[in-house]
Design a protein around this motif. Structure first.
Motif, PDB file in Angstrom:
ATOM      1  N   GLU A 173       0.855  -1.094  -0.046  1.00  0.00           N
ATOM      2  CA  GLU A 173      -0.198   0.061  -0.050  1.00  0.00           C
ATOM      3  C   GLU A 173       1.051   1.264   0.024  1.00  0.00           C
ATOM      4  O   GLU A 173       0.762   2.116  -0.819  1.00  0.00           O
ATOM      5  N   PHE A 174       1.738   1.285   0.808  1.00  0.00           N
ATOM      6  CA  PHE A 174       2.859   2.315   0.863  1.00  0.00           C
ATOM      7  C   PHE A 174       3.474   2.571  -0.644  1.00  0.00           C
ATOM      8  O   PHE A 174       3.319   3.807  -1.127  1.00  0.00           O
ATOM      9  N   GLU A 175       3.965   1.629  -1.042  1.00  0.00           N
ATOM     10  CA  GLU A 175       4.434   1.597  -2.604  1.00  0.00           C
ATOM     11  C   GLU A 175       3.376   2.086  -3.487  1.00  0.00           C
ATOM     12  O   GLU A 175       3.955   3.114  -4.615  1.00  0.00           O
ATOM     13  N   LEU A 176       2.036   1.846  -3.453  1.00  0.00           N
ATOM     14  CA  LEU A 176       1.358   2.186  -4.279  1.00  0.00           C
ATOM     15  C   LEU A 176       0.970   3.814  -4.082  1.00  0.00           C
ATOM     16  O   LEU A 176       0.814   4.475  -5.074  1.00  0.00           O
ATOM     17  N   TYR A 177       0.913   4.215  -2.951  1.00  0.00           N
ATOM     18  CA  TYR A 177       0.959   5.622  -2.683  1.00  0.00           C
ATOM     19  C   TYR A 177       2.008   6.349  -3.113  1.00  0.00           C
ATOM     20  O   TYR A 177       1.950   7.548  -3.773  1.00  0.00           O
ATOM     21  N   GLU A 178       3.148   5.758  -3.285  1.00  0.00           N
ATOM     22  CA  GLU A 178       4.544   6.434  -3.854  1.00  0.00           C
ATOM     23  C   GLU A 178       4.209   6.362  -5.239  1.00  0.00           C
ATOM     24  O   GLU A 178       4.749   7.508  -5.798  1.00  0.00           O
ATOM     25  N   ALA A 179       3.893   5.369  -5.872  1.00  0.00           N
ATOM     26  CA  ALA A 179       3.591   5.556  -7.151  1.00  0.00           C
ATOM     27  C   ALA A 179       2.721   6.663  -7.716  1.00  0.00           C
ATOM     28  O   ALA A 179       2.904   7.523  -8.828  1.00  0.00           O
ATOM     29  N   GLN A 180       1.385   6.840  -6.751  1.00  0.00           N
ATOM     30  CA  GLN A 180       0.745   7.918  -7.078  1.00  0.00           C
ATOM     31  C   GLN A 180       1.235   9.262  -6.924  1.00  0.00           C
ATOM     32  O   GLN A 180       0.997  10.190  -7.497  1.00  0.00           O
ATOM     33  N   ARG A 181       2.095   9.570  -5.935  1.00  0.00           N
ATOM     34  CA  ARG A 181       2.932  10.562  -5.736  1.00  0.00           C
ATOM     35  C   ARG A 181       3.899  11.061  -6.888  1.00  0.00           C
ATOM     36  O   ARG A 181       3.894  12.285  -6.982  1.00  0.00           O
ATOM     37  N   TYR A 182       4.131  10.268  -7.794  1.00  0.00           N
ATOM     38  CA  TYR A 182       4.962  10.584  -9.032  1.00  0.00           C
ATOM     39  C   TYR A 182       3.971  10.573  -9.979  1.00  0.00           C
ATOM     40  O   TYR A 182       4.476  10.470 -11.184  1.00  0.00           O
ATOM     41  N   ASN A 183       2.725  10.772  -9.903  1.00  0.00           N
ATOM     42  CA  ASN A 183       1.645  10.642 -10.698  1.00  0.00           C
ATOM     43  C   ASN A 183       1.655   9.641 -11.602  1.00  0.00           C
ATOM     44  O   ASN A 183       1.497   9.726 -13.018  1.00  0.00           O
ATOM     45  N   TYR A 184       2.058   8.502 -11.315  1.00  0.00           N
ATOM     46  CA  TYR A 184       1.829   7.243 -12.076  1.00  0.00           C
ATOM     47  C   TYR A 184       0.598   6.442 -11.738  1.00  0.00           C
ATOM     48  O   TYR A 184       0.132   6.218 -10.758  1.00  0.00           O
ATOM     49  N   SER A 185      -0.321   6.514 -12.961  1.00  0.00           N
ATOM     50  CA  SER A 185      -1.619   5.837 -12.805  1.00  0.00           C
ATOM     51  C   SER A 185      -1.990   5.117 -14.222  1.00  0.00           C
ATOM     52  O   SER A 185      -3.146   5.457 -14.747  1.00  0.00           O
ATOM     53  N   PRO A 186      -1.060   4.003 -14.676  1.00  0.00           N
ATOM     54  CA  PRO A 186      -1.668   3.387 -15.906  1.00  0.00           C
ATOM     55  C   PRO A 186      -2.791   2.483 -15.363  1.00  0.00           C
ATOM     56  O   PRO A 186      -3.252   2.345 -14.094  1.00  0.00           O
ATOM     57  N   PRO A 187      -3.771   2.086 -16.459  1.00  0.00           N
ATOM     58  CA  PRO A 187      -4.639   1.179 -16.131  1.00  0.00           C
ATOM     59  C   PRO A 187      -4.509  -0.012 -15.223  1.00  0.00           C
ATOM     60  O   PRO A 187      -5.303  -0.309 -14.320  1.00  0.00           O
ATOM     61  N   GLN A 188      -3.118  -0.554 -15.359  1.00  0.00           N
ATOM     62  CA  GLN A 188      -3.034  -1.811 -14.584  1.00  0.00           C
ATOM     63  C   GLN A 188      -2.831  -1.398 -13.057  1.00  0.00           C
ATOM     64  O   GLN A 188      -2.764  -2.160 -12.189  1.00  0.00           O
TER      65      GLN A 188
END
Length: 198
Positions: A173-188
């Motif tokens: 969950e932490f890593e997913l929030y980090e991905a979002q922090r970098y504006n990473y949001s592909p469909p997968q």
């Protein structure tokens, strides 16, 4: 490779490089490769122009330093990876990573192959090492320009996927929030979030 052979190769290479056309072509090619793979290539085969000219070929017998071995093993791994023989790619990327080059792509390519083969624990370690290298590298001109934000987001997203498979849900969950922090949001990413909460 013994020193006598190395010296002969370098002497002939220096003769070749006296040709303006050959010299300019070599310098242009080496410069382009260094702008893309500089952290890996620049220290490899220093003062050995003949080996640099033959870098695309099989150079293991010319390797003397960790930088040499890292470069040759990485590019051999790329070849296996491109042919779809992932187990061999893992072997060569792993050998390159053992030399601890300061080049994030060695660890990222290793992580992706390990992830593909479902070696989640090893893949997560390689993703973490790739993140460390990305964050610690100095900013410089590269061809093509590597945009750090989506790169970091992608690595965090892939790391989250591994952590879910390892049942480390809080870390995922932490890593997913980090991905979002970098504006990473592909469909997968939606699939990864859904898997986390399933």
């Amino acid at each position: 490779m013994d020193e006598k052979r190395r010296n002969i190769r370098n002497k002939y290479t220096q003769l070749l490089l006296k040709s303006k056309k050959i010299s300019e072509g070599y310098e242009s090619s080496w410069s382009t490769h260094c702008r893309m793979f500089g952290d890996l290539l620049e220290p490899a085969f220093a003062d050995d122009e003949a080996s640099r000219l033959e870098l695309v070929g099989a150079l293991l017998d010319a390797c003397r330093s960790d930088a040499d071995f890292a470069a040759v093993n990485f590019f051999t791994g790329v070849c296996w990876d491109k042919t779809g023989i992932i187990d061999m790619a893992i072997v060569y990327y792993g050998e390159a990573a053992k030399r601890e080059p300061e080049f994030y792509m060695v660890y990222l390519m290793l992580a992706k192959c390990l992830h593909t083969k479902r070696h989640y624990e090893a893949a997560s370690g390689a993703y973490v090492k790739a993140l460390d290298e990305i964050l610690s590298r100095p900013k410089k001109d590269e061809v093509p320009a590597v945009r750090e934000e989506p790169l970091l987001g992608s690595v965090h997203g892939n790391l989250a996927s591994c952590l879910i498979m390892m049942r480390r849900y809080d870390d995922a969950e932490f890593e997913l929030y980090e991905a979002q922090r970098y504006n990473y949001s592909p469909p997968q990413m939606l699939v990864t979030w859904a898997t986390l909460y399933a």
